[in-house]
Scaffold this active site. Sequence first.
Site: not given
Length: 218
Positions: A7, A9, A164
């Site tokens: 991922d 951001d 995240d």
Amino acid sequence: MAAIVFDLDGTLIDSAPDICGIANALLDRVGRAPITLAETRDFIGNGAGVFVARLRAARDLPDADHDRLLAEFIRRYDDAVHLTRPYPGVEEALSALLRAGHVLGICTNKPIRPTRVVLRHLGFERFFETVLGGDSLPVHKPDPAPLCAVFEALPQAPEIYVGDSEVDAETARRAGVPFLLFTEGYRKCPVDQMPHAAAFSDFAALPGLVARQVSVDV
């Protein structure tokens, strides 16, 4: 060797300050109070359209404004790189993974144009063989199709997804791949409530976690 997809951001980069700036510029134009950095991080994760919907809900903006605000948000997004920073140790970890022979890709819900712009700005393009954005396919995470598409574009190898958030954890679960959780990003629930093969707060630990996961898969 592993095929490792990240991922973006909240995982590799903290882009929330730039995104907060865009959001507050839009809100200022319509006479609404700004959102905080904490609110911005809470709104990130499901793509630009959902971000704008959450922004509207937080500041009581009508549904009829959605398309106009989204278009303006995306227009400003391409240049929103000046406050964005990699998390500590990211560049060193990516370099170490490449030296170990792994192949890397990105699967993000960020639109593809600002994704490429920020990777270029940070000098990170060199790390990734394949990059897929939130508008690259008709669907986006947590639908597993984008993640599967990135893995299909990489050489065949044991697969690992690094993210995240709850969205990332669910995407990995649906795709049936091990998930490594970076705990210092934009997640909204406790770590123990998110399915993951391993969790880490320091990118210096990531190469070792990958090596252990590969040994399990083999």
